[in-house]
Design a protein around this motif. Sequence first.
Motif, PDB file in Angstrom:
ATOM      1  N   PRO A   1      -7.426   2.550  24.242  1.00 46.14           N
ATOM      2  CA  PRO A   1      -8.493   1.744  23.645  1.00 46.14           C
ATOM      3  C   PRO A   1      -8.539   1.924  22.136  1.00 46.14           C
ATOM      4  O   PRO A   1      -8.283   3.011  21.614  1.00 46.14           O
TER       5      PRO A   1
ATOM      6  N   ASP B   1     -12.531   0.494  25.832  1.00 44.62           N
ATOM      7  CA  ASP B   1     -13.159   1.236  26.925  1.00 44.62           C
ATOM      8  C   ASP B   1     -12.944   2.726  26.690  1.00 44.62           C
ATOM      9  O   ASP B   1     -11.865   3.250  26.993  1.00 44.62           O
TER      10      ASP B   1
ATOM     11  N   LYS C   1       1.018  -8.662  25.821  1.00 43.04           N
ATOM     12  CA  LYS C   1       0.215  -7.997  26.851  1.00 43.04           C
ATOM     13  C   LYS C   1       0.869  -6.692  27.292  1.00 43.04           C
ATOM     14  O   LYS C   1       0.196  -5.668  27.452  1.00 43.04           O
TER      15      LYS C   1
ATOM     16  N   ARG D   1     -12.073  -2.337  18.346  1.00 45.31           N
ATOM     17  CA  ARG D   1     -12.102  -3.567  19.142  1.00 45.31           C
ATOM     18  C   ARG D   1     -13.325  -3.582  20.053  1.00 45.31           C
ATOM     19  O   ARG D   1     -13.710  -2.553  20.609  1.00 45.31           O
ATOM     20  N   ARG D   2     -13.898  -4.759  20.222  1.00 44.13           N
ATOM     21  CA  ARG D   2     -15.072  -4.889  21.078  1.00 44.13           C
ATOM     22  C   ARG D   2     -14.740  -4.663  22.544  1.00 44.13           C
ATOM     23  O   ARG D   2     -15.627  -4.339  23.346  1.00 44.13           O
ATOM     24  N   ASP D   3     -13.476  -4.859  22.913  1.00 43.00           N
ATOM     25  CA  ASP D   3     -13.098  -4.679  24.314  1.00 43.00           C
ATOM     26  C   ASP D   3     -12.660  -3.249  24.619  1.00 43.00           C
ATOM     27  O   ASP D   3     -12.145  -2.969  25.701  1.00 43.00           O
TER      28      ASP D   3
ATOM     29  N   HIS E   1      -4.554  -4.337  17.122  1.00 43.89           N
ATOM     30  CA  HIS E   1      -4.847  -3.367  18.184  1.00 43.89           C
ATOM     31  C   HIS E   1      -4.169  -2.085  17.747  1.00 43.89           C
ATOM     32  O   HIS E   1      -2.937  -2.005  17.694  1.00 43.89           O
TER      33      HIS E   1
END
Length: 269
Positions: free
Chosen positions: A124, A132, A116, A128-130, A50
């Motif tokens: 973002p 935003d 987390k 990464r596919r997630d 990330h």
Amino acid sequence: MPEGHTLHRLARTHQKQFAGAPVEVSSPQGRFAAGASLVDGHVLVRAEAHGKHLFHVFGPETIVHVHLGLYGTFDGAVIPAPPPVGQVRLRLVGNTHWADLRGPNTCEILTRAEVKALRDRLGPDPLRRDADPDKAWDRIFRSRTPIAVALMDQSVIAGIGNVYRAELLFRHGLHPMVPGRSLDRALWTDMWSDLVTLMRQGVRRNRIDTVRDEDLPKATGRAPRKDRHGGEVYVYRRAGQPCLVCGTEVAGKVLAARNLFWCPTCQPT
């Protein structure tokens, strides 16, 4: 400092080479010996990135977090692994490959909750596919901060470094000192899409290329770029040289302790 595409490339490589099988984990240098002992011999569930952070997930409470910083490097090859050379913080040995980590800014064991919390502080990640992009837009549009500063803020967008920052602004004709709140939403949408494409290309090629086909050396007859960073770029580290598009001398200055590059003609105020 390695940019986001480098960490994603490492994650993909380690996923392919080590995931799904037990991994010997050690710290020849000794500085990560306690952490290594917690995961040594465990199955690597997955490797992921990330932004500029790399995670080797051995279990929900045993995740190796690596941030390369300015000097960190990972190298490796097929087994057998040779004797460690230099200050090897972390060594991974799997069924077919080995990998050594040297000089990272961070190498630590984190729990799922700690990961987390770290990721919640990051913006973002275009790779990464997630991801935003609206989350980044909300931060940028509310800010009077120059767009060049906002793009380097990892809480706004995770993974962008100095090269992608300079090149993205050039490719969209945006002056680096334009306040984020002045940015047009349609332009931001185009910039995000372009950034995703460029960074995915960076993962595939293992270098940053940002020059469009019509401006490449073979199209213009100019000599290829020679620089330790590799890749063809428009303005990064080209202060004092002619712009590849208009010929204007590329400008450079220090902004927020980082070198900034732009073309005064192609990126008007």
